[in-house]
Design a protein around this motif. Structure first.
Motif, short mmCIF file in Angstrom:
data_model
loop_
_atom_site.label_atom_id
_atom_site.label_comp_id
_atom_site.label_asym_id
_atom_site.label_seq_id
_atom_site.Cartn_x
_atom_site.Cartn_y
_atom_site.Cartn_z
N SER A 88 16.34 73.45 18.27
CA SER A 88 16.42 74.42 19.37
C SER A 88 15.10 75.14 19.65
CB SER A 88 17.51 75.47 19.09
OG SER A 88 18.78 74.86 19.15
N ILE A 89 14.05 74.81 18.93
CA ILE A 89 12.74 75.40 19.21
C ILE A 89 11.73 74.25 19.32
CG2 ILE A 89 10.93 76.96 18.41
CD1 ILE A 89 13.06 78.54 16.93
N PRO A 90 11.46 73.78 20.55
CA PRO A 90 11.95 74.36 21.80
C PRO A 90 13.36 73.88 22.15
CG PRO A 90 10.58 72.49 22.29
CD PRO A 90 10.53 72.66 20.79
N ALA A 91 13.96 74.61 23.11
CA ALA A 91 15.20 74.17 23.74
C ALA A 91 14.89 73.82 25.19
CB ALA A 91 16.26 75.27 23.65
N TRP A 92 15.91 73.36 25.90
CA TRP A 92 15.69 72.88 27.26
C TRP A 92 16.73 73.45 28.22
CZ3 TRP A 92 11.33 70.09 27.92
CH2 TRP A 92 10.74 69.55 26.77
N LEU A 93 16.28 73.88 29.39
CA LEU A 93 17.16 74.28 30.48
C LEU A 93 17.26 73.10 31.44
CD1 LEU A 93 15.90 77.92 31.17
CD2 LEU A 93 17.80 77.18 29.71
N ALA A 147 14.21 69.46 33.76
CA ALA A 147 14.28 70.17 32.48
C ALA A 147 13.08 71.10 32.36
CB ALA A 147 14.30 69.19 31.31
N VAL A 148 13.32 72.30 31.87
CA VAL A 148 12.25 73.27 31.60
C VAL A 148 12.29 73.62 30.12
CG1 VAL A 148 11.57 75.68 31.93
CG2 VAL A 148 12.00 74.23 33.91
N LYS A 149 11.14 73.56 29.48
CA LYS A 149 11.04 73.84 28.04
C LYS A 149 10.97 75.35 27.81
CE LYS A 149 7.89 71.53 25.78
NZ LYS A 149 6.55 71.14 25.26
N ILE A 150 11.80 75.84 26.89
CA ILE A 150 11.78 77.26 26.56
C ILE A 150 11.60 77.45 25.06
CG2 ILE A 150 13.14 78.05 28.54
CD1 ILE A 150 15.58 78.12 26.68
N GLN A 151 11.00 78.58 24.71
CA GLN A 151 10.79 78.93 23.31
C GLN A 151 11.16 80.39 23.09
OE1 GLN A 151 7.61 77.46 24.81
NE2 GLN A 151 7.40 79.38 25.94
N PRO A 152 11.31 80.81 21.84
CA PRO A 152 11.67 82.20 21.57
C PRO A 152 10.47 83.13 21.73
CG PRO A 152 11.47 80.99 19.51
CD PRO A 152 11.29 79.99 20.61
N GLY A 153 10.36 83.75 22.87
CA GLY A 153 9.30 84.73 23.11
C GLY A 153 9.77 86.13 22.77
N ASP A 154 9.01 87.11 23.22
CA ASP A 154 9.38 88.50 22.95
C ASP A 154 8.66 89.43 23.91
OD1 ASP A 154 6.78 89.55 21.67
OD2 ASP A 154 7.22 87.78 20.46
#
Length: 569
Positions: A383-388, A494-501
């Protein structure tokens, strides 16, 4: 710390209070201290003021704010459930008891105005005491021309919060994003207001109608200017001065020299967290973690003040926690990333892991989505990265981070550098899965299940769209559940997402009045800490929109009240 006697150290500069940092909590503290009869200096290491607050949404989550129906028992029950054992009961009560006074002070003593953000629900709708509206508050737009030349030293809004460079409020953004009735008129009004402001257009393309975090910071900076409170930019703190067991000021660097800044009454640390310090992230935060994933301004929040407090014996807490938000790479802006706050609410989009499986209600609050990324990654490693994942219809109608709707930004206008970086495209789901390294069978099944849920209106896996919070950012005309829309029209994306803050939550432990607590368990005389610089006083709780800034300003307010009534030795 003994007094320094170096040749390049300027003579002592003496104030009652020194505030380190220039975000919302810092400037509010300075204004409050002045109004209680204290003279104040604010120092900021950057060449711009406003910190992370300036690039934020500017909201304050304030229960019992006096503007909406609420009751103490419900607010306390909700906050206690959200915080669990990560915050003391006394801090929760201190927060609830001081919020309304803070709002009155802002609205009565400054040109800044806060009002309830109608329809913005608490972030944990399933918890007892949650409300569907009334606790999230937003700033009214502020006229930046009132700042004079200081307007140009205000840290700009994040590009992702602007409409082609023009400022928007939360309700305006929501109306346009969800295509609520009258949304075209809202957009035209924003455009007309900006382009008809001809005298200002001759000065700058930057909008003087300040919204969101820029409204908060602009309003507080104007309050400081009206009170002649000095703000020294490009003046980083180097260390704290401790004499006779008390913090007496700070050593700072200004104009090529070290300067001793004396504080007769106290020092307030409000310099942000450590999210831009890779070494500290690896030491404290869940793994994997990268400072490039943060959506805060680059280079400013590097944990300097946290380390300075630790060096004189401060106890650190909550260092493993962050104000999490999924983020996407945005190579065209200085931050390098953009948060995905609201776009996950639109139906026609699902989040999947490397196995192609959904792992979360995509519409939940961004902090919980961030937690789900780490939780599923620990379970599946994927899940790191995950995909939308979404289709051509969603692409046409909805924005996603820097990727504007195809009606505005067709694929031919998407910068070439974006393709194969954070956005991917294929004529089939199977082809898309192979492009991004996701299991095709799992992805096909996840899309099939989503389409069935869109038909029935019921998400049997994660209950998406069942709460008022889920539906706030959903397309209004999607039926029967606005958060569930079929994914079926090629091409697929698909768009790649990661845990940001948006910052970290750890730092010096504090009392109910913001005093820094030493490793011995006693407060350190003369030292206070607030905002992301401090251990989050509400622990893991992110009660609603403004759950970061609300505690920063409330405990800054309480810190100054305590400091003002404390007798110095």
């Amino acid at each position: 710390m003994p007094k320094a006697h170096h040749a390049d150290v300027e003579h002592d500069v003496i104030f009652d209070v020194i505030v380190v940092g220039s975000g919302g909590g810092a400037q509010l503290s300075a204004v409050r201290a002045h109004d209680l009869g204290l003279n104040v200096l604010v120092i900021e290491k950057s060449e711009l003021y406003g910190g992370t607050s300036a690039t934020s949404g500017g909201a304050l989550w304030i229960p019992l704010n006096g503007q909406a129906k609420d009751d103490y028992a419900s607010a306390y029950t909700y906050l206690k459930a959200a915080a669990g054992d990560t915050a003391t009961d006394s801090k929760l009560r201190a927060y609830l008891e001081s919020g309304a006074e803070l709002i009155r002070f802002i609205n009565e003593k400054t040109a800044l105005r806060y009002k309830v953000s109608e329809g913005y629900a608490d972030y944990y709708p399933e918890m007892p005491g949650a409300v569907e509206s009334g606790r999230a508050m937003e700033p009214l737009p502020f006229d930046g021309s009132l700042l004079g030349e200081e307007f140009f030293r205000l840290r700009p809004s994040h590009p992702g919060s602007l409409l082609m460079g023009m400022s928007m409020t939360i309700p305006e953004s929501n109306a346009m994003a969800t295509k609520a009735p009258g949304w075209i008129g809202v957009a035209l009004k924003i455009l007309a207001r900006y382009w008809l402001d001809l005298p200002w257009r001759f000065k700058t393309r930057r909008d003087r109608r300040l919204c969101l975090g820029n409204a908060l910071i602009g309003g507080l900076r104007q309050a400081m200017l009206a009170r002649d409170i000095p703000l020294w930019l490009e003046c980083p703190m180097q260390s704290l001065i401790v004499e006779n067991g008390r913090v007496q000021g700070v050593m700072a660097h200004r104009g090529g020299h070290t300067v001793m800044l004396r504080a007769r009454r106290g020092v307030i640390l409000a310099a942000g967290g450590f999210e831009r310090n890779q070494q500290m992230r690896e030491q404290y935060l869940p793994q994997p973690t990268r400072q490039e994933w943060s959506v805060t301004p680059a280079n400013i929040n590097t944990g300097d003040a946290i380390r300075a407090a630790q060096a004189i014996g401060a106890k650190l807490e909550n260092m493993t926690l962050a104000w999490g938000v999924p983020s996407v790479r945005h190579p065209d802006i200085s931050q390098g990333t953009q948060a995905i706050f609201a776009e996950r609410g639109f139906g026609g989009l699902i989040a999947v892991n490397q196995q192609g499986r959904r792992f979360v209600n995509e519409s939940i609050s961004y902090d919980r989505f961030y937690e789900a990324l780490y939780r599923d990654h620990a379970k599946t490693g994927g899940s790191i990265p995950a995909w939308l994942i979404f289709d051509a219809q969603h692409r046409k109608d909805c924005p996603l981070g820097p990727l504007l709707p195809a009606a505005v930004m067709p694929d031919s206008k998407v910068p070439k550098a974006w393709w194969g970086d954070f956005v991917f495209k294929d004529a089939s789901l199977e082809g898309l899965a192979r492009r991004i390294g996701v299991d095709p069978t799992g992805l096909a099944d996840s899309v099939r299940r989503n389409n069935e849920y869109a038909r029935t209106g019921v998400d049997q896996d994660f209950h998406r769209g069942e709460s008022a919070f889920d539906r706030y950012w959903a397309l209004r005309n999607a039926k029967p559940n606005p958060c569930l829309v079929k994914i079926e029209k090629p091409p697929f994306y698909a768009v790649k997402i990661q845990p940001g803050d948006t910052g970290t939550k750890g730092g010096p432990a504090i009392t109910d009045d913001g005093q820094v607590i030493a490793e011995t368990g006693e407060p350190i005389p003369g030292l206070y800490c607030i905002g992301n610089n401090a251990a989050a006083p509400l622990g893991r709780a992110y009660g609603g929109a403004g759950g970061t800034l609300g505690p920063s300003l409330v405990f800054g307010f309480r810190a100054v009240n305590h400091l003002a009534r404390t007798t110095t030795p």
